[in-house]
Design an enzyme around this catalytic site. Structure first.
Site, short mmCIF file in Angstrom:
data_model
loop_
_atom_site.label_atom_id
_atom_site.label_comp_id
_atom_site.label_asym_id
_atom_site.label_seq_id
_atom_site.Cartn_x
_atom_site.Cartn_y
_atom_site.Cartn_z
N CYS A 7 -64.31 64.54 -33.06
CA CYS A 7 -64.35 65.58 -33.86
C CYS A 7 -64.56 66.70 -32.95
O CYS A 7 -64.01 67.98 -33.66
CB CYS A 7 -65.76 65.57 -34.78
SG CYS A 7 -65.63 64.35 -36.17
N HIS A 96 -58.24 56.57 -34.23
CA HIS A 96 -57.12 57.44 -33.50
C HIS A 96 -55.78 56.24 -33.07
O HIS A 96 -56.18 54.94 -32.91
CB HIS A 96 -57.47 57.44 -31.88
CG HIS A 96 -58.15 56.60 -31.26
ND1 HIS A 96 -59.60 56.38 -31.49
CD2 HIS A 96 -57.82 55.76 -30.28
CE1 HIS A 96 -60.00 55.32 -30.75
NE2 HIS A 96 -59.00 55.10 -30.06
P1 5GP Z 1 -59.89 53.21 -27.83
O1 5GP Z 1 -60.46 52.12 -26.50
O2 5GP Z 1 -61.13 53.41 -28.58
O3 5GP Z 1 -58.76 52.58 -28.63
O4 5GP Z 1 -59.28 54.38 -26.99
C1 5GP Z 1 -60.21 55.52 -26.92
C2 5GP Z 1 -59.27 56.37 -25.72
O5 5GP Z 1 -60.01 57.42 -25.58
C3 5GP Z 1 -59.22 55.92 -24.27
O6 5GP Z 1 -57.85 55.76 -23.92
C4 5GP Z 1 -59.85 56.97 -23.49
O7 5GP Z 1 -59.08 57.25 -22.33
C5 5GP Z 1 -59.63 58.03 -24.45
N1 5GP Z 1 -60.91 59.10 -24.23
C6 5GP Z 1 -61.97 59.02 -24.41
N2 5GP Z 1 -62.69 60.17 -24.14
C7 5GP Z 1 -61.88 61.30 -24.09
C8 5GP Z 1 -61.87 62.40 -24.26
O8 5GP Z 1 -62.97 63.21 -24.10
N3 5GP Z 1 -60.58 63.25 -24.27
C9 5GP Z 1 -59.40 62.59 -24.12
N4 5GP Z 1 -58.40 63.32 -24.22
N5 5GP Z 1 -59.33 61.43 -24.17
C10 5GP Z 1 -60.55 60.36 -24.09
ZN ZN Z 2 -65.13 62.14 -35.42
#
Ligand code: 5GP
Ligand code: ZN
Length: 110
Positions: A7, A96
């Site tokens: 967010c 995402h």
């Molecule tokens: P999930 O494991 O939830 O599918 O993916 C989360 C993704 O968000 C991971 O690939 C991680 O590297 C990315 N991520 C987490 N925190 C941040 C952030 O603060 N900025 C960005 N650009 N990516 C993030």
């Molecule tokens: Zn959110």
């Protein structure tokens, strides 16, 4: 939603490397890329996961954003992933879509 990192990125409260934006979505580079191209597409509105997403306009906007990003980056071969729930590897609870490209991607992923 308060204390949600995505967010804050959508609201531009914290900086990110924005790749694409429209009324419903933003796309930005993943902080910890798993491929030469690793972009995340999120709705501006907070939904914790695909389980909570109930707005067809947002659903279509997310896929449309994937197409806009891939067009912009000129990639035709890529993988899209939505991890839903802790058991499936979801770590950030603002829905995402991952877009991964730029290296050979095996299937099944293993
Ligand atoms: P999930 O494991 O939830 O599918 O993916 C989360 C993704 O968000 C991971 O690939 C991680 O590297 C990315 N991520 C987490 N925190 C941040 C952030 O603060 N900025 C960005 N650009 N990516 C993030
Ligand atoms: Zn959110």
């Amino acid at each position: 939603m308060e204390n949600c990192i995505f967010c804050k990125i959508a609201n531009k409260e914290i900086p990110s490397n924005l790749v694409y934006e429209d009324d419903y979505t933003v796309a930005f580079n993943d902080l910890n890329p798993q491929a030469p191209v690793h972009v995340l597409v999120i709705p501006k509105q907070h939904y914790s996961s695909l389980n909570e997403l109930d707005d067809a306009n947002v659903m279509s906007a997310l896929l449309n954003a994937v197409k806009e990003v891939t067009k912009k980056l000129k990639i035709t071969d890529y993988r899209t992933v939505i991890n839903t729930g802790k058991g499936a590897g979801q770590e950030v609870f603002h829905i995402h879509l991952h877009i991964l490209a730029g290296r050979p991607l095996k299937w099944p992923p293993g």
